[in-house]
Design a protein around this motif. Structure first.
Motif, short mmCIF file in Angstrom:
data_model
loop_
_atom_site.label_atom_id
_atom_site.label_comp_id
_atom_site.label_asym_id
_atom_site.label_seq_id
_atom_site.Cartn_x
_atom_site.Cartn_y
_atom_site.Cartn_z
N PRO A 179 -13.84 2.04 -3.54
CA PRO A 179 -13.40 3.43 -3.35
C PRO A 179 -12.14 3.71 -4.17
O PRO A 179 -11.29 2.85 -4.33
N LYS A 180 -12.04 4.96 -4.66
CA LYS A 180 -10.92 5.33 -5.53
C LYS A 180 -10.21 6.55 -4.98
O LYS A 180 -10.85 7.53 -4.59
N ALA A 181 -8.88 6.50 -5.00
CA ALA A 181 -8.08 7.64 -4.58
C ALA A 181 -8.01 8.70 -5.67
O ALA A 181 -7.73 9.87 -5.38
N SER A 182 -8.28 8.31 -6.91
CA SER A 182 -8.23 9.24 -8.04
C SER A 182 -9.63 9.48 -8.59
O SER A 182 -10.32 8.53 -8.98
N SER A 220 0.83 -1.21 0.00
CA SER A 220 0.00 0.00 0.00
C SER A 220 0.86 1.26 0.00
O SER A 220 0.55 2.23 -0.70
N ASP A 221 1.93 1.26 0.77
CA ASP A 221 2.81 2.44 0.84
C ASP A 221 3.45 2.72 -0.52
O ASP A 221 3.56 3.88 -0.95
N SER A 222 3.88 1.67 -1.21
CA SER A 222 4.52 1.85 -2.52
C SER A 222 3.51 2.35 -3.55
O SER A 222 3.85 3.15 -4.42
N LEU A 223 2.26 1.89 -3.45
CA LEU A 223 1.23 2.35 -4.37
C LEU A 223 0.88 3.82 -4.10
O LEU A 223 0.67 4.60 -5.04
N SER A 224 0.85 4.22 -2.85
CA SER A 224 0.49 5.59 -2.48
C SER A 224 1.49 6.60 -3.02
O SER A 224 1.13 7.74 -3.34
N SER A 225 2.76 6.20 -3.12
CA SER A 225 3.80 7.12 -3.58
C SER A 225 4.05 7.01 -5.08
O SER A 225 4.88 7.72 -5.63
N ARG A 242 -7.09 -2.36 -3.05
CA ARG A 242 -5.81 -1.79 -2.61
C ARG A 242 -5.20 -0.91 -3.71
O ARG A 242 -4.69 0.17 -3.44
N PHE A 243 -5.26 -1.36 -4.95
CA PHE A 243 -4.75 -0.55 -6.06
C PHE A 243 -5.54 0.75 -6.20
O PHE A 243 -4.96 1.84 -6.22
N LEU A 244 -6.84 0.63 -6.31
CA LEU A 244 -7.68 1.81 -6.55
C LEU A 244 -7.67 2.77 -5.37
O LEU A 244 -7.77 3.99 -5.55
N GLY A 245 -7.55 2.23 -4.17
CA GLY A 245 -7.60 3.07 -2.98
C GLY A 245 -6.31 3.81 -2.68
O GLY A 245 -6.29 4.72 -1.83
N ASN A 246 -5.22 3.45 -3.37
CA ASN A 246 -3.93 4.07 -3.07
C ASN A 246 -3.31 4.82 -4.25
O ASN A 246 -2.46 5.70 -4.03
#
Length: 318
Positions: free
Chosen positions: A303-306, A241-246, A269-273
């Motif tokens: 849910p989506k971060a973008s 998750s941390d690597s996806l967020s950055s 996890r992909f979409l949320g980060n």
């Protein structure tokens, strides 16, 4: 069948720039690899070599200033690893390399390389082998990955991921990498190795725009996600998750998607980060439109971060 070393001495074709050799045999005393080909075809820019397990083996040396595209494939997974592989190919733009992991890699000149596709196979002995009395570990592919670190497109098969996990000291920085493909259309590969390496690959590819996950290399079956921390193949979802967020990733593609609850959690996890994600393409072997609509509905509810992210469910025909 072509036997290298049997070309007539006066046979020269200065205009040929593309050559395909199938079922090729390299002679025993050929100490400089593709020398005979390059002498006969001095302007060669594209070379494809298929080495059958019925014939003798390339000695591992390739040296040329003209070649721009090289495809080398070996059929024989049971052969002994080559003692050394070297690529003195400063003009090479495209490399597709499939072979047993060599004992060592040296003299790598990939000054112009843009795209690399690696399919590297380990023997059980290479996986278990320890450093010798001077600290040398045969089968270390760290040097090879350092040699290709400036590529823009990188494709790693499940076997290449396994080789990187067992025989890679550390993953270099891929500052120019914009597209990364992991996996294969063939149903094999360790999902634990995939998830273990993914954070390091993403963290060391800061300009990555596209991630392609092929086949079942990502698939963690139910009941195995809680693998004991004592296991060598244990991985951390927090690290993922941390690597996806950055990550600055814009495009995510996934083939062989089945729509299971485990895969849905991974997509969550992909979409949320991934906050810069623009397109998600999921390739699914839907039986009919109803099944495809069900897969799409499940993904749209995540849910989506973008806010710019568009989800596409494509029919997988292969």
């Amino acid at each position: 069948m072509i036997r290298l070393g049997q070309f007539p001495k006066d046979a020269v074709s200065p205009t040929l720039n593309s050559l395909v050799l199938d079922l090729v045999e390299f002679r025993d005393d050929d100490k400089v690899g593709f020398r005979q080909i390059l002498l006969v075809f001095p302007s060669l820019q594209s070379l494809r070599v298929h080495e059958s397990n019925k014939w003798k083996f390339w000695n591992g040396s390739a040296s040329t200033r003209t070649l721009k595209s090289l495809v080398y494939r070996s059929d024989d997974d049971s052969s002994a690893p080559k003692p050394c592989v070297s690529f003195d190919t400063p003009s090479l733009v495209y490399l597709d390399y499939s072979d047993m992991v060599a004992d060592k890699y040296e003299d790598l000149k990939f000054d112009s390389l843009v795209e690399a596709r690696l399919d590297l196979h380990l023997t059980a002995y290479q996986i278990m082998r320890k450093p010798n009395n001077i600290g040398f570990v045969s089968g270390d592919i760290t040097t090879l990955f350092k040699g290709i670190r400036n590529v823009k497109i990188l494709c790693l098969s499940p076997d290449a991921l396994e080789a990187l996990y067992y025989r890679g000291d550390r993953i270099p920085l891929f500052n120019n990498l914009i597209s990364l493909s992991l996996g294969s259309d063939k149903p094999h590969g360790s999902p634990f190795i995939f998830w273990k390496l993914l954070p390091s690959l993403l963290n060391n590819s800061l300009n990555l725009e596209t991630l392609i996950i092929k086949g079942l290399v990502h698939y963690v079956a139910e009941g195995w996600e809680g693998l004991s921390p004592m296991s060598r193949l244990c991985f951390s979802w927090d690290a993922v998750s941390d690597s996806l967020s950055s990550s600055a990733m814009k495009v995510l593609e996934m083939t062989g998607y089945k729509g299971t609850s485990q895969e849905l959690n991974q997509m969550k996890r992909f979409l949320g980060n991934l906050s810069r994600l623009e397109v998600v393409r999921v390739y699914h072997k839907a039986v009919d439109d109803r099944e495809r609509s069900s897969v799409m509905k499940d993904l749209l509810l995540l849910p989506k971060a973008s806010s710019k992210c568009e989800i596409q469910v494509m029919k997988e025909t292969a």
